[in-house]
Design a protein around this motif. Structure first.
Motif, PDB file in Angstrom:
ATOM      1  N   MET A 259      42.533  29.384 -12.120  1.00 31.20           N
ATOM      2  CA  MET A 259      41.887  28.732 -11.104  1.00 31.20           C
ATOM      3  C   MET A 259      41.099  29.656  -9.910  1.00 31.20           C
ATOM      4  N   TYR A 260      41.804  30.690  -9.757  1.00 32.49           N
ATOM      5  CA  TYR A 260      41.103  31.662  -8.813  1.00 32.49           C
ATOM      6  C   TYR A 260      39.780  31.891  -9.590  1.00 32.49           C
ATOM      7  N   ASP A 261      39.831  32.413 -10.830  1.00 32.23           N
ATOM      8  CA  ASP A 261      38.473  32.807 -11.344  1.00 32.23           C
ATOM      9  C   ASP A 261      37.555  31.827 -11.352  1.00 32.23           C
ATOM     10  N   LEU A 262      37.877  30.595 -11.309  1.00 32.54           N
ATOM     11  CA  LEU A 262      36.902  29.540 -11.220  1.00 32.54           C
ATOM     12  C   LEU A 262      36.242  29.298  -9.901  1.00 32.54           C
ATOM     13  N   LEU A 263      37.169  29.397  -8.563  1.00 30.90           N
ATOM     14  CA  LEU A 263      36.853  29.381  -7.285  1.00 30.90           C
ATOM     15  C   LEU A 263      35.728  30.616  -7.106  1.00 30.90           C
ATOM     16  N   ARG A 264      36.177  31.877  -7.532  1.00 31.42           N
ATOM     17  CA  ARG A 264      35.487  33.118  -7.266  1.00 31.42           C
ATOM     18  C   ARG A 264      34.144  33.104  -7.920  1.00 31.42           C
ATOM     19  N   SER A 265      34.177  32.483  -9.121  1.00 32.88           N
ATOM     20  CA  SER A 265      32.671  32.311  -9.937  1.00 32.88           C
ATOM     21  C   SER A 265      31.872  31.406  -8.996  1.00 32.88           C
ATOM     22  N   ALA A 266      32.418  30.381  -8.781  1.00 28.30           N
ATOM     23  CA  ALA A 266      31.465  29.427  -7.954  1.00 28.30           C
ATOM     24  C   ALA A 266      31.130  29.842  -6.582  1.00 28.30           C
ATOM     25  N   ALA A 267      31.901  30.660  -5.999  1.00 28.18           N
ATOM     26  CA  ALA A 267      31.593  31.000  -4.613  1.00 28.18           C
ATOM     27  C   ALA A 267      30.405  31.813  -4.619  1.00 28.18           C
ATOM     28  N   LEU A 268      29.819  31.744  -3.321  1.00 26.41           N
ATOM     29  CA  LEU A 268      28.801  32.874  -2.936  1.00 26.41           C
ATOM     30  C   LEU A 268      29.205  34.442  -3.220  1.00 26.41           C
ATOM     31  N   ALA A 269      28.259  34.992  -3.526  1.00 25.36           N
ATOM     32  CA  ALA A 269      28.406  36.558  -3.556  1.00 25.36           C
ATOM     33  C   ALA A 269      28.903  37.091  -2.291  1.00 25.36           C
ATOM     34  N   PRO A 270      29.679  38.217  -2.171  1.00 24.23           N
ATOM     35  CA  PRO A 270      30.045  38.704  -0.918  1.00 24.23           C
ATOM     36  C   PRO A 270      28.787  38.822   0.104  1.00 24.23           C
ATOM     37  N   ASP A 271      27.655  39.450  -0.337  1.00 27.51           N
ATOM     38  CA  ASP A 271      26.753  39.511   0.640  1.00 27.51           C
ATOM     39  C   ASP A 271      26.063  38.128   1.124  1.00 27.51           C
ATOM     40  N   ALA A 272      26.069  37.220   0.125  1.00 26.83           N
ATOM     41  CA  ALA A 272      25.449  36.003   0.544  1.00 26.83           C
ATOM     42  C   ALA A 272      26.421  35.245   1.539  1.00 26.83           C
ATOM     43  N   SER A 273      27.869  35.441   1.065  1.00 33.53           N
ATOM     44  CA  SER A 273      28.943  34.828   2.081  1.00 33.53           C
ATOM     45  C   SER A 273      28.781  35.367   3.331  1.00 33.53           C
ATOM     46  N   ALA A 274      28.584  36.653   3.671  1.00 32.83           N
ATOM     47  CA  ALA A 274      28.432  37.417   4.738  1.00 32.83           C
ATOM     48  C   ALA A 274      27.128  36.621   5.701  1.00 32.83           C
ATOM     49  N   LYS A 275      26.085  36.545   4.866  1.00 35.24           N
ATOM     50  CA  LYS A 275      24.676  35.837   5.456  1.00 35.24           C
ATOM     51  C   LYS A 275      25.078  34.563   5.904  1.00 35.24           C
ATOM     52  N   LEU A 276      25.957  33.660   5.108  1.00 33.53           N
ATOM     53  CA  LEU A 276      26.174  32.275   5.716  1.00 33.53           C
ATOM     54  C   LEU A 276      27.045  32.431   6.936  1.00 33.53           C
ATOM     55  N   ILE A 277      27.900  33.329   7.062  1.00 29.80           N
ATOM     56  CA  ILE A 277      28.831  33.537   8.178  1.00 29.80           C
ATOM     57  C   ILE A 277      28.099  34.012   9.371  1.00 29.80           C
ATOM     58  N   ARG A 278      27.032  35.060   8.989  1.00 27.37           N
ATOM     59  CA  ARG A 278      26.344  35.353  10.315  1.00 27.37           C
ATOM     60  C   ARG A 278      25.502  34.404  10.717  1.00 27.37           C
ATOM     61  N   GLY A 279      24.944  33.298   9.843  1.00 29.48           N
ATOM     62  CA  GLY A 279      23.956  32.035  10.105  1.00 29.48           C
ATOM     63  C   GLY A 279      25.097  31.241  11.009  1.00 29.48           C
ATOM     64  N   VAL A 280      26.285  30.987  10.961  1.00 35.67           N
ATOM     65  CA  VAL A 280      27.097  29.904  11.461  1.00 35.67           C
ATOM     66  C   VAL A 280      27.471  30.539  12.916  1.00 35.67           C
ATOM     67  N   LEU A 281      27.606  31.949  13.043  1.00 36.13           N
ATOM     68  CA  LEU A 281      27.724  32.648  14.086  1.00 36.13           C
ATOM     69  C   LEU A 281      26.248  32.437  15.044  1.00 36.13           C
ATOM     70  N   ARG A 282      25.257  32.606  14.638  1.00 38.59           N
ATOM     71  CA  ARG A 282      24.119  32.393  15.528  1.00 38.59           C
ATOM     72  C   ARG A 282      24.086  31.048  15.869  1.00 38.59           C
ATOM     73  N   THR A 283      24.541  29.923  15.162  1.00 34.28           N
ATOM     74  CA  THR A 283      24.403  28.640  15.403  1.00 34.28           C
ATOM     75  C   THR A 283      25.495  28.254  16.625  1.00 34.28           C
ATOM     76  N   LEU A 284      26.441  28.679  16.483  1.00 36.25           N
ATOM     77  CA  LEU A 284      27.738  28.507  17.507  1.00 36.25           C
ATOM     78  C   LEU A 284      27.217  29.145  18.909  1.00 36.25           C
ATOM     79  N   LYS A 285      26.487  30.409  18.658  1.00 37.30           N
ATOM     80  CA  LYS A 285      26.226  31.057  19.791  1.00 37.30           C
ATOM     81  C   LYS A 285      24.765  30.340  20.793  1.00 37.30           C
ATOM     82  N   GLU A 286      24.033  29.817  20.108  1.00 41.02           N
ATOM     83  CA  GLU A 286      23.051  28.890  20.313  1.00 41.02           C
ATOM     84  C   GLU A 286      23.551  27.261  20.904  1.00 41.02           C
ATOM     85  N   ASP A 287      24.327  26.871  20.479  1.00 41.40           N
ATOM     86  CA  ASP A 287      25.027  25.695  21.003  1.00 41.40           C
ATOM     87  C   ASP A 287      25.834  25.990  22.182  1.00 41.40           C
TER      88      ASP A 287
END
Length: 289
Positions: A259-287
């Motif tokens: 199950m963990y292998d399935l989740l990890r394979s379906a998840a964004l790569a670490p760099d793309a995940s960090a990019k998504l988190i930074r995007g949410v952070l920017r949105t929170l700051k703007e709001d």
């Protein structure tokens, strides 16, 4: 008797391994008992983890079972030596549930820790402010002094990761990142902390995006633990309404490793995940501006 009058995680792990090797050798409990000149009841208690095997017993049993692998033998002998070892967490035992103590013991021994979370930020990544905010939302009142002790325990648990004592991998559902369950400021601090910890060489953080669909709903939060140089899953901790349950059966371990292998394979790569988190952070700051 293991510390506290109940099977410890270490004594259970040792007992499970001894049972598996006995069965593989096609010996029954009376035959194993003869090897160490003990009763069948002694073998039964050893295999259940309700008592801890002495090192000499482990050596004799492994000889009888035909186990020659020096790494395996050393690992099991170490479990026998240290099963009663008093871990730092026992200083806080009066404030913690027994199942939580088991979870901490697994983390402390682990060489690889993998975690899936779909509701909260994983405990090993939580800031003190986030942890405190989550505790305060509990329907059960907790005195401030106990909250302080819980925060101290959480910080001590995180030292394992911060000091590089284990390889840690987390998959977090996007909802945890994009929909704050705590104050916006606390959530912002938490996301920044995740980005910082994610830079460590022994840490991998991935976000499972909404776009994968129902995969995020297949299972609730769980952690897997490995105790050797290879990341083979050897224990699983499940979070539930009553606390934490530890699974050690071969079929359970295989299911959650898959199950963990399935989740990890379906998840964004670490760099793309960090990019998504930074995007949410920017949105929170703007709001908030």
């Amino acid at each position: 008797m293991p510390a506290g009058g109940r099977p410890t995680v270490r004594s259970r792990r040792l007992g499970t391994a001894l049972r598996q090797y006995r069965l593989a050798a096609k010996l029954d409990q009376p035959q194993a008992a003869e090897v160490i000149a003990a009763s069948q009841a002694r073998i039964s208690r050893l295999e259940s983890g309700s008592v801890t095997a002495r090192v000499i017993e482990v050596r004799l049993l492994l000889d009888a079972y035909g186990i020659e692998d020096l790494e395996v033998r050393s690992k099991l002998e170490d479990l026998a030596k240290h099963s009663k070892k008093r871990g730092w967490w026992l200083e806080h035992a009066e404030h913690l549930r027994p199942d939580y103590l088991d979870h901490i013991a697994l983390e402390d021994d682990a060489t690889y820790i993998r975690e899936w979370q779909q509701v909260l930020v994983p405990g090993l990544l939580q800031t003190s402010a986030y942890t405190e905010a989550v505790i305060q939302t509990s329907p059960t009142y907790m005195p401030s002094e106990r909250v302080a002790k819980m925060l101290k325990v959480r910080e001590a648990r995180q030292a394992k990761i911060n000091e590089g004592g284990a390889a840690y991998s987390a998959v977090i559902w996007e909802a945890v990142i994009s929909h704050p369950l705590v104050s916006v400021e606390t959530h912002r601090q938490q996301l920044s902390a995740i980005l910082e910890v994610g830079k460590r060489k022994n840490v991998t953080v991935q976000v499972l995006p909404f776009s994968v669909g129902a995969l995020a709903t297949v299972t609730s939060a769980f952690s897997t633990f490995s105790f050797d140089s290879e990341p083979t899953v050897q224990a699983v901790a499940l979070e539930n309404l009553r606390g934490t349950s530890v699974l050690e059966g071969p079929e359970d371990l295989a299911a959650y490793a898959n199950m963990y292998d399935l989740l990890r394979s379906a998840a964004l790569a670490p760099d793309a995940s960090a990019k998504l988190i930074r995007g949410v952070l920017r949105t929170l700051k703007e709001d908030s501006s």
